[in-house]
Scaffold this motif. Structure first.
Motif, PDB file in Angstrom:
ATOM      1  N   GLN A   1       0.808  -0.989   0.026  1.00 23.84           N
ATOM      2  CA  GLN A   1       0.002   0.105  -0.019  1.00 23.84           C
ATOM      3  C   GLN A   1       0.905   1.197  -0.032  1.00 23.84           C
ATOM      4  O   GLN A   1       0.636   2.426  -0.621  1.00 23.84           O
ATOM      5  CB  GLN A   1      -0.889   0.027   1.240  1.00 23.84           C
ATOM      6  CG  GLN A   1      -2.120  -1.086   1.136  1.00 23.84           C
ATOM      7  CD  GLN A   1      -2.689  -1.011   2.518  1.00 23.84           C
ATOM      8  OE1 GLN A   1      -3.172   0.062   2.998  1.00 23.84           O
ATOM      9  NE2 GLN A   1      -2.935  -2.294   2.950  1.00 23.84           N
ATOM     10  N   SER A   2       1.961   1.396   0.881  1.00 28.47           N
ATOM     11  CA  SER A   2       2.893   2.290   0.757  1.00 28.47           C
ATOM     12  C   SER A   2       3.227   2.411  -0.312  1.00 28.47           C
ATOM     13  O   SER A   2       3.771   3.753  -0.875  1.00 28.47           O
ATOM     14  CB  SER A   2       3.822   2.235   1.962  1.00 28.47           C
ATOM     15  OG  SER A   2       3.317   2.007   3.098  1.00 28.47           O
ATOM     16  N   LEU A   3       3.897   1.470  -1.127  1.00 33.11           N
ATOM     17  CA  LEU A   3       4.386   1.709  -2.518  1.00 33.11           C
ATOM     18  C   LEU A   3       3.714   2.119  -3.468  1.00 33.11           C
ATOM     19  O   LEU A   3       4.104   3.169  -4.285  1.00 33.11           O
ATOM     20  CB  LEU A   3       5.240   0.275  -2.979  1.00 33.11           C
ATOM     21  CG  LEU A   3       6.381  -0.102  -2.137  1.00 33.11           C
ATOM     22  CD1 LEU A   3       6.719  -1.788  -2.687  1.00 33.11           C
ATOM     23  CD2 LEU A   3       7.621   0.798  -2.285  1.00 33.11           C
ATOM     24  N   VAL A   4       2.302   1.793  -3.602  1.00 34.63           N
ATOM     25  CA  VAL A   4       1.304   2.286  -4.381  1.00 34.63           C
ATOM     26  C   VAL A   4       1.138   3.793  -4.203  1.00 34.63           C
ATOM     27  O   VAL A   4       0.971   4.640  -5.177  1.00 34.63           O
ATOM     28  CB  VAL A   4       0.024   1.212  -4.279  1.00 34.63           C
ATOM     29  CG1 VAL A   4      -1.161   1.890  -5.090  1.00 34.63           C
ATOM     30  CG2 VAL A   4       0.329   0.047  -4.801  1.00 34.63           C
ATOM     31  N   PHE A   5       1.010   3.942  -2.780  1.00 34.28           N
ATOM     32  CA  PHE A   5       0.759   5.282  -2.567  1.00 34.28           C
ATOM     33  C   PHE A   5       2.075   6.426  -3.002  1.00 34.28           C
ATOM     34  O   PHE A   5       1.424   7.303  -3.568  1.00 34.28           O
ATOM     35  CB  PHE A   5       0.662   5.670  -0.915  1.00 34.28           C
ATOM     36  CG  PHE A   5       0.709   7.081  -0.525  1.00 34.28           C
ATOM     37  CD1 PHE A   5      -0.313   7.858  -0.831  1.00 34.28           C
ATOM     38  CD2 PHE A   5       1.735   7.226   0.294  1.00 34.28           C
ATOM     39  CE1 PHE A   5      -0.215   9.253  -0.557  1.00 34.28           C
ATOM     40  CE2 PHE A   5       1.739   8.828   0.827  1.00 34.28           C
ATOM     41  CZ  PHE A   5       0.716   9.563   0.284  1.00 34.28           C
ATOM     42  N   ALA A   6       3.197   6.088  -2.759  1.00 38.47           N
ATOM     43  CA  ALA A   6       4.308   6.765  -3.406  1.00 38.47           C
ATOM     44  C   ALA A   6       4.444   6.854  -4.699  1.00 38.47           C
ATOM     45  O   ALA A   6       4.382   7.938  -5.153  1.00 38.47           O
ATOM     46  CB  ALA A   6       5.592   6.248  -2.857  1.00 38.47           C
ATOM     47  N   ALA A   7       4.295   5.641  -5.301  1.00 43.08           N
ATOM     48  CA  ALA A   7       4.284   5.881  -7.108  1.00 43.08           C
ATOM     49  C   ALA A   7       3.120   6.671  -7.578  1.00 43.08           C
ATOM     50  O   ALA A   7       3.347   7.297  -8.314  1.00 43.08           O
ATOM     51  CB  ALA A   7       4.192   4.388  -7.360  1.00 43.08           C
ATOM     52  N   SER A   8       1.855   6.543  -7.009  1.00 43.18           N
ATOM     53  CA  SER A   8       0.732   7.208  -7.330  1.00 43.18           C
ATOM     54  C   SER A   8       0.656   8.710  -7.228  1.00 43.18           C
ATOM     55  O   SER A   8       0.560   9.528  -7.947  1.00 43.18           O
ATOM     56  CB  SER A   8      -0.518   6.612  -6.841  1.00 43.18           C
ATOM     57  OG  SER A   8      -0.770   6.895  -5.560  1.00 43.18           O
ATOM     58  N   ALA A   9       1.436   9.001  -6.060  1.00 41.69           N
ATOM     59  CA  ALA A   9       1.837  10.752  -5.521  1.00 41.69           C
ATOM     60  C   ALA A   9       2.632  11.046  -6.566  1.00 41.69           C
ATOM     61  O   ALA A   9       2.527  12.147  -7.220  1.00 41.69           O
ATOM     62  CB  ALA A   9       2.106  10.661  -4.108  1.00 41.69           C
ATOM     63  N   VAL A  10       3.863  10.185  -7.040  1.00 45.86           N
ATOM     64  CA  VAL A  10       4.800  10.983  -7.814  1.00 45.86           C
ATOM     65  C   VAL A  10       4.087  10.746  -9.162  1.00 45.86           C
ATOM     66  O   VAL A  10       4.034  12.126 -10.005  1.00 45.86           O
ATOM     67  CB  VAL A  10       5.775   9.848  -7.808  1.00 45.86           C
ATOM     68  CG1 VAL A  10       6.811  10.409  -9.044  1.00 45.86           C
ATOM     69  CG2 VAL A  10       6.814  10.228  -6.668  1.00 45.86           C
ATOM     70  N   ALA A  11       3.182   9.876  -9.602  1.00 40.12           N
ATOM     71  CA  ALA A  11       2.576  10.048 -10.976  1.00 40.12           C
ATOM     72  C   ALA A  11       1.764  11.130 -11.054  1.00 40.12           C
ATOM     73  O   ALA A  11       1.516  11.850 -12.220  1.00 40.12           O
ATOM     74  CB  ALA A  11       2.036   8.607 -11.357  1.00 40.12           C
ATOM     75  N   PHE A  12       0.871  11.376 -10.029  1.00 40.82           N
ATOM     76  CA  PHE A  12      -0.087  12.602 -10.182  1.00 40.82           C
ATOM     77  C   PHE A  12       0.712  13.932 -10.257  1.00 40.82           C
ATOM     78  O   PHE A  12       0.296  14.786 -10.996  1.00 40.82           O
ATOM     79  CB  PHE A  12      -1.048  12.371  -8.764  1.00 40.82           C
ATOM     80  CG  PHE A  12      -2.125  11.531  -9.031  1.00 40.82           C
ATOM     81  CD1 PHE A  12      -3.389  11.940 -10.094  1.00 40.82           C
ATOM     82  CD2 PHE A  12      -2.407  10.582  -8.303  1.00 40.82           C
ATOM     83  CE1 PHE A  12      -4.332  11.093 -10.235  1.00 40.82           C
ATOM     84  CE2 PHE A  12      -3.400   9.606  -8.404  1.00 40.82           C
ATOM     85  CZ  PHE A  12      -4.474   9.699  -9.322  1.00 40.82           C
ATOM     86  N   THR A  13       1.884  13.925  -9.308  1.00 38.90           N
ATOM     87  CA  THR A  13       2.470  15.134  -9.556  1.00 38.90           C
ATOM     88  C   THR A  13       3.052  15.372 -10.734  1.00 38.90           C
ATOM     89  O   THR A  13       2.874  16.382 -11.238  1.00 38.90           O
ATOM     90  CB  THR A  13       3.647  15.133  -8.025  1.00 38.90           C
ATOM     91  OG1 THR A  13       3.116  14.851  -6.967  1.00 38.90           O
ATOM     92  CG2 THR A  13       4.389  16.371  -8.113  1.00 38.90           C
ATOM     93  N   LEU A  14       3.627  14.513 -11.179  1.00 43.62           N
ATOM     94  CA  LEU A  14       4.105  14.567 -12.625  1.00 43.62           C
ATOM     95  C   LEU A  14       3.080  15.004 -13.996  1.00 43.62           C
ATOM     96  O   LEU A  14       3.270  16.058 -14.533  1.00 43.62           O
ATOM     97  CB  LEU A  14       5.084  13.712 -13.224  1.00 43.62           C
ATOM     98  CG  LEU A  14       6.489  13.273 -12.397  1.00 43.62           C
ATOM     99  CD1 LEU A  14       7.002  11.783 -12.880  1.00 43.62           C
ATOM    100  CD2 LEU A  14       7.262  14.225 -12.537  1.00 43.62           C
ATOM    101  N   ALA A  15       2.161  14.301 -13.560  1.00 40.39           N
ATOM    102  CA  ALA A  15       0.774  14.431 -14.643  1.00 40.39           C
ATOM    103  C   ALA A  15       0.256  16.000 -14.254  1.00 40.39           C
ATOM    104  O   ALA A  15      -0.043  16.525 -15.326  1.00 40.39           O
ATOM    105  CB  ALA A  15      -0.081  13.477 -14.313  1.00 40.39           C
ATOM    106  N   GLY A  16       0.343  16.222 -13.089  1.00 35.89           N
ATOM    107  CA  GLY A  16      -0.177  17.877 -12.746  1.00 35.89           C
ATOM    108  C   GLY A  16       0.635  18.643 -13.288  1.00 35.89           C
ATOM    109  O   GLY A  16       0.207  19.736 -13.727  1.00 35.89           O
ATOM    110  N   ARG A  17       1.906  18.729 -13.162  1.00 35.50           N
ATOM    111  CA  ARG A  17       2.868  19.581 -13.740  1.00 35.50           C
ATOM    112  C   ARG A  17       2.950  19.698 -15.102  1.00 35.50           C
ATOM    113  O   ARG A  17       2.854  20.692 -15.485  1.00 35.50           O
ATOM    114  CB  ARG A  17       4.441  19.201 -12.971  1.00 35.50           C
ATOM    115  CG  ARG A  17       5.366  20.097 -13.362  1.00 35.50           C
ATOM    116  CD  ARG A  17       6.761  19.799 -12.809  1.00 35.50           C
ATOM    117  NE  ARG A  17       7.757  20.676 -13.200  1.00 35.50           N
ATOM    118  CZ  ARG A  17       8.962  20.644 -13.385  1.00 35.50           C
ATOM    119  NH1 ARG A  17       9.430  19.440 -12.766  1.00 35.50           N
ATOM    120  NH2 ARG A  17       9.685  21.421 -13.567  1.00 35.50           N
TER     121      ARG A  17
END
Length: 152
Positions: free
Chosen positions: A61-77
């Protein structure tokens, strides 16, 4: 105490974290916590679906959270850089750059490449060829607070 809350909330703990991060974005805006909050909410959605699966441990769960947070941040940028529009006044907060092309009279002579001009209500440091005081100069470039001039 925190472990007990997470154990009692189960998969909803990710939803709570996501909502807290989104609320924190309202308190201290900067459009950064939104992406991390969305990562937590996505992890919460997956937790609702996979909570009873044997492989869905807190580490995954922590890995999924970290990966999705990074992916959302890059997509948002990427989204926000694409949505940027050009300004009708691009030199609004660049006073030195807005002076390029103007002419002025030297308030102090340029000696050894340095002198001063007065434009409007401000004295500006200038660099350029040695010229006597009172000579007319044209501003050719700006580097922060210093202007580069040439004889007009």
């Amino acid at each position: 105490m925190l472990a007990r809350i997470i154990a009692e909330l189960g998969p909803w703990s990710w939803w709570v974290l996501g909502m807290l991060l989104l609320a924190a974005e309202l308190v201290m805006p900067g459009v950064f916590l939104v992406w991390i909050g969305l990562g937590a909410i996505l992890t919460g959605v997956l937790s609702l679906l996979l909570w009873d699966a044997g492989f869905w441990s807190w580490q995954i769960q922590s890995l999924v959270f970290a990966a999705s947070a990074v992916a959302f941040t890059l997509a948002g940028r990427r989204l926000f850089t694409r949505l940027e529009t050009s300004s009708d006044e691009p030199l609004l907060n660049q006073r030195g750059a807005s002076l390029v092309g103007r002419t002025a009279v030297l308030a102090e002579p340029i000696r050894e490449g340095r002198g001063r001009i007065r434009l409007d209500d401000t004295f500006w440091l200038v660099s350029g060829p040695d010229l006597p005081g009172g000579a007319r100069v044209r501003i050719v470039s700006s580097d922060g607070r210093d202007l580069t001039v040439e004889e007009a």
